[in-house]
Design a protein around this motif. Structure first.
Motif, PDB file in Angstrom:
ATOM      1  N   THR A 192     -88.283 -27.519  34.559  1.00  0.00           N
ATOM      2  CA  THR A 192     -88.886 -26.758  35.591  1.00  0.00           C
ATOM      3  C   THR A 192     -89.174 -25.533  35.386  1.00  0.00           C
ATOM      4  O   THR A 192     -88.755 -24.673  34.332  1.00  0.00           O
ATOM      5  N   GLU A 221     -89.845 -21.905  37.549  1.00  0.00           N
ATOM      6  CA  GLU A 221     -90.240 -20.960  38.908  1.00  0.00           C
ATOM      7  C   GLU A 221     -90.412 -19.614  38.650  1.00  0.00           C
ATOM      8  O   GLU A 221     -89.750 -18.727  37.955  1.00  0.00           O
ATOM      9  N   ARG A 247     -95.575 -28.264  28.435  1.00  0.00           N
ATOM     10  CA  ARG A 247     -95.878 -26.727  28.736  1.00  0.00           C
ATOM     11  C   ARG A 247     -96.839 -26.230  27.633  1.00  0.00           C
ATOM     12  O   ARG A 247     -96.811 -26.862  26.478  1.00  0.00           O
ATOM     13  N   GLN A 255     -96.572 -25.089  33.431  1.00  0.00           N
ATOM     14  CA  GLN A 255     -95.462 -26.229  33.465  1.00  0.00           C
ATOM     15  C   GLN A 255     -96.057 -27.668  34.088  1.00  0.00           C
ATOM     16  O   GLN A 255     -96.464 -27.461  35.194  1.00  0.00           O
ATOM     17  N   ASN A 289     -95.828 -31.436  35.626  1.00  0.00           N
ATOM     18  CA  ASN A 289     -95.328 -32.201  36.466  1.00  0.00           C
ATOM     19  C   ASN A 289     -95.658 -33.533  36.780  1.00  0.00           C
ATOM     20  O   ASN A 289     -97.094 -33.638  36.785  1.00  0.00           O
ATOM     21  N   HIS A 329     -98.181 -29.055  39.051  1.00  0.00           N
ATOM     22  CA  HIS A 329     -98.086 -28.156  37.967  1.00  0.00           C
ATOM     23  C   HIS A 329     -97.881 -26.795  38.434  1.00  0.00           C
ATOM     24  O   HIS A 329     -98.429 -26.566  39.465  1.00  0.00           O
ATOM     25  N   VAL A 330     -97.049 -26.242  37.673  1.00  0.00           N
ATOM     26  CA  VAL A 330     -96.760 -24.755  37.819  1.00  0.00           C
ATOM     27  C   VAL A 330     -97.268 -23.899  36.987  1.00  0.00           C
ATOM     28  O   VAL A 330     -97.344 -24.054  35.710  1.00  0.00           O
TER      29      VAL A 330
END
Length: 222
Positions: A25, A27, A114, A196, A198, A203-204
């Motif tokens: 993950t 953040e 990633r 990142q 998902n 996605h982040v």
């Protein structure tokens, strides 16, 4: 009845899974203030996870005629100065950067889903740093660099092997021998983006931008 021709390329590509089920993950709100610190965390995470060629770095350049070219090189180091890679001054990427310092660099670690993207400018690290980098290479690696003539027509693979063998003997006999054209380059980013993946496609994505007072960090829609 099955198609005798078999699945098409499009079919094969669409059936290939994009992401693993178990992914790390990310953040952005908890990320460090400097993108270099986060990059080091991610690249070392890729090393520890056994990702293939975690140091692979795609460098994209723009030639004097405006044409764009990309190729994979080896990341040598990341310092306060920037991201380091080496090449022969006669190579297309070095010639492109000599004409236009604008550069983009991309890293992708599929097993972790990633990606890191850098955009900025590049400059040579200087003769002393370039020589030191060259001498850190193994005799076989130095021999390959000494033998090659980047981009020139090659008559046969046997010709290349013979040239490398002869140059490796020279490198082994003279540990201080340095290829004059060897250059260490430093990519100095003004923008660094972390992505990142998902499995649910949520996605982040976060981007760092260099400002006069330091780095800013913004979360983006994927």
């Amino acid at each position: 009845m099955s198609d005798p021709a078999g699945p098409t390329l499009r079919d094969r590509l669409r059936r290939t899974p994009a992401f693993a089920a178990d992914l790390p993950t990310f953040e952005p709100d908890d990320a460090p203030d400097d993108p270099r610190a986060l990059f080091e965390e991610w690249v070392l995470g890729a090393v520890d996870a056994g990702a293939p060629a975690p140091q692979a770095m795609t460098v994209s350049t723009r030639g004097a005629d405006g044409s764009v070219s990309a190729r994979v090189v080896v990341l040598k180091d990341v310092t306060a100065e920037g991201w380091h890679f080496a090449t022969d001054a006669r190579s297309r990427k070095a010639q492109d950067l000599a004409a236009d310092a604008a550069v983009a660099a991309t890293f992708y670690w599929p097993t972790l889903a990633r990606q890191v993207r850098l955009t900025g400018r590049a400059h040579p690290a200087g003769a002393e740093a370039s020589a030191a980098d060259f001498l850190e290479r193994s005799p076989a690696s130095r021999g390959a660099a000494l033998a090659t003539r980047p981009g020139e027509p090659l008559g046969s693979h046997a010709e290349l092997v013979a040239a490398i063998d002869a140059a490796t003997v020279r490198a082994d006999a003279d540990p201080a021998l340095v290829l004059p054209e060897w250059q260490l380059w430093v990519v100095v980013p003004d923008e660094v983006e972390f992505w990142q993946g998902n499995p649910e496609r949520a996605h982040v994505r976060a981007v760092y931008r260099k400002e006069a007072t330091g780095w800013t960090r913004t979360r983006l829609w994927p």
